[in-house]
Design a protein around this motif. Structure first.
Motif, short mmCIF file in Angstrom:
data_model
loop_
_atom_site.label_atom_id
_atom_site.label_comp_id
_atom_site.label_asym_id
_atom_site.label_seq_id
_atom_site.Cartn_x
_atom_site.Cartn_y
_atom_site.Cartn_z
N THR A 198 0.67 -1.42 0.07
CA THR A 198 0.05 0.03 -0.15
C THR A 198 0.66 1.21 0.12
OG1 THR A 198 -1.82 -1.03 1.20
CG2 THR A 198 -1.79 1.12 1.47
N GLY A 233 -5.71 14.43 -4.16
CA GLY A 233 -7.12 13.87 -4.45
C GLY A 233 -6.93 12.70 -5.67
N GLU A 234 -8.15 11.86 -5.37
CA GLU A 234 -8.21 10.72 -6.52
C GLU A 234 -8.06 11.28 -7.85
OE1 GLU A 234 -11.41 8.18 -5.27
OE2 GLU A 234 -9.91 6.58 -5.64
N ILE A 245 -4.83 -3.32 -8.79
CA ILE A 245 -4.50 -2.12 -8.42
C ILE A 245 -5.85 -1.05 -7.92
CG2 ILE A 245 -3.22 0.33 -8.82
CD1 ILE A 245 -1.30 -1.44 -10.90
N GLY A 246 -5.87 -1.14 -6.73
CA GLY A 246 -6.98 -0.17 -6.23
C GLY A 246 -6.87 0.81 -5.51
N SER A 247 -7.70 1.92 -5.74
CA SER A 247 -7.39 3.27 -5.27
C SER A 247 -8.76 3.61 -3.96
CB SER A 247 -7.68 4.21 -6.07
OG SER A 247 -7.53 5.75 -5.60
N TYR A 248 -8.20 3.81 -2.82
CA TYR A 248 -9.40 3.86 -1.60
C TYR A 248 -9.07 5.22 -0.94
CZ TYR A 248 -9.10 -1.00 -3.08
OH TYR A 248 -9.23 -2.14 -3.68
N PRO A 249 -10.02 6.08 -1.32
CA PRO A 249 -9.97 7.44 -0.71
C PRO A 249 -10.05 7.58 0.52
CG PRO A 249 -11.76 7.24 -2.18
CD PRO A 249 -11.23 5.93 -2.28
N VAL A 291 -3.54 0.41 -3.27
CA VAL A 291 -3.17 -0.95 -2.98
C VAL A 291 -2.95 -1.78 -4.22
CG1 VAL A 291 -4.05 -2.99 -1.71
CG2 VAL A 291 -4.61 -0.83 -0.94
N ASN A 312 -5.29 5.74 -0.44
CA ASN A 312 -4.33 4.65 -0.39
C ASN A 312 -4.26 3.79 -1.52
OD1 ASN A 312 -3.13 4.84 2.29
ND2 ASN A 312 -5.31 4.69 3.15
#
Lengths: 243, 243
Positions: free
Chosen positions: A176, A182-183, A202-206, A218, A216
């Motif tokens: 991570t 900002g996303e 590949i994940g994006s967790y605001p 991941v 974050n």
């Protein structure tokens, strides 16, 4: 070969009414991830036989393993064992091995082994028992379905019994990176990176908390070297990252 | 007439991997219960279009209302809006009203309204927007499906916008009695009580904590007088109850 798959069926009106917060699915998700089994779907259904049967039959057909939680206690609203038997089209009755485990437990505790408690020895034909070191009443495995208690510490003990018996896959690794932007600002380059690594997830967790915000990122996969390379490119794209 | 029904579709790999604990479904469950709408099923699926489409189509067919959470942000893994359009077989593109809301928001904040952020204005044909007072990017309603953000405070704000627009039912009332006896001991009389009140839902939720144990008996229904009568009989059955 692809990693084995799994689904979870959470059974209980108390989850659907909001009275109880389900924590079992999160516990199971983490354990399966460690063991290289991909949890692909979770369903929560009510204490209603047709709902349990329909959910179970859909999931056991679609995934390698199915785990259920809830509804195997002694009260009238505990209908899971009978619903599972109905889903498999097999007979269910009190079974001697389960009866003996419970009889011994209640003899030791001094409590009466009454009719309600004997209901917990109802096991569908063809199932094998899952050990319950906490309150004795066993779970069971039938086909690719593992039927477990809803009380979290009992559920966790049963998961610990079952997981070592399953075929695992390559553990899914993850790294991570926290990016304090900002996303919407990072989305373009991040999407390009994701295209270059189709085997990684590949994940994006605001997040936003007390005036600080960001995402974050991941990166998950089974090849540690590949994750390292993608992570190095990600860090180079956003050099001023925090944490 | 029976109360309206609902289901929830939670979209996100991060829930299935165990990284994130879903709290939105519990929030929604409580809000729907207050509004007299029965949450009958929750499904969690991955960020994978076929999984979203299959889950959504099953739920919108079976229940009066469907609520989704997750996957409507600006990054490459946010695929919910396109999946919903695919499920309904409708066209999707950037829509002027959503674009204008976002353009104004970014103009006010001084951030660039770039291509990634413009993706959040992609709305399926025929949908109406759901207001997002937190981060501007709107959710939307199409048919009986309400598509909302996954970030909990945004999700909650969207639920607050949507619920007053729905047809509610009679609020489901509940009373709870804590009984300091093992479930197996109370199960017999409790089952008889449940048979006498087929219109009430009587659930038993065992607890065990630091040596004390017992069960919370929850009686739910829409007729307050009936719940009172059943609760009085329950209390008379187990006169020495605590709390």
């Amino acid at each position: 070969m692809a990693n084995p798959t799994a689904a979870m069926l959470v059974i209980g009106d108390e989850i659907l009414s909001g009275r109880t917060h389900d924590t079992n699915s999160n516990f199971l998700a983490r354990e399966l991830t460690k063991h290289g089994i991909g949890l692909r779907e979770i369903r929560v259904v009510s204490d209603h036989q047709p709902a349990i049967v329909a959910g179970l039959n859909a999931l056991r057909e679609a995934y390698d393993n199915v785990f259920t939680s809830g509804g195997i206690g002694p009260t009238h609203d505990d209908i899971t064992a009978d619903a599972i038997a109905a889903a498999f089209g097999v007979h269910i009755d009190i079974r001697q091995d389960a009866y003996d485990i419970l009889a011994e437990h209640y003899a030791a505790s001094g409590a009466v082994f009454n009719e309600a408690r004997q209901r917990m020895a109802r096991i569908p034909d063809g199932a094998t028992l899952i050990d319950n070191p906490i309150t004795a009443a066993p779970g069971f495995t039938i086909g690719n379905v593992h039927v477990m208690a809803g009380v979290p510490n009992v559920f966790q003990a049963m998961v610990a019994s079952v997981i070592p018996t399953l075929t695992g896959g390559d553990p899914v690794l993850s790294q991570t990176l926290r990016i304090n932007r900002g996303e919407g600002e990072i989305a373009g380059p991040l999407g390009e990176l994701a295209k270059d690594y189709p085997e990684l997830s590949i994940g994006s967790y605001p997040f936003a908390h007390e005036g600080s915000y960001g995402a974050n990122i991941v990166i998950r996969g089974i090849d540690a070297g590949q994750i390292d390379r993608a992570m190095a490119r990600l860090a180079a794209l956003f050099p001023e990252v925090g944490g």
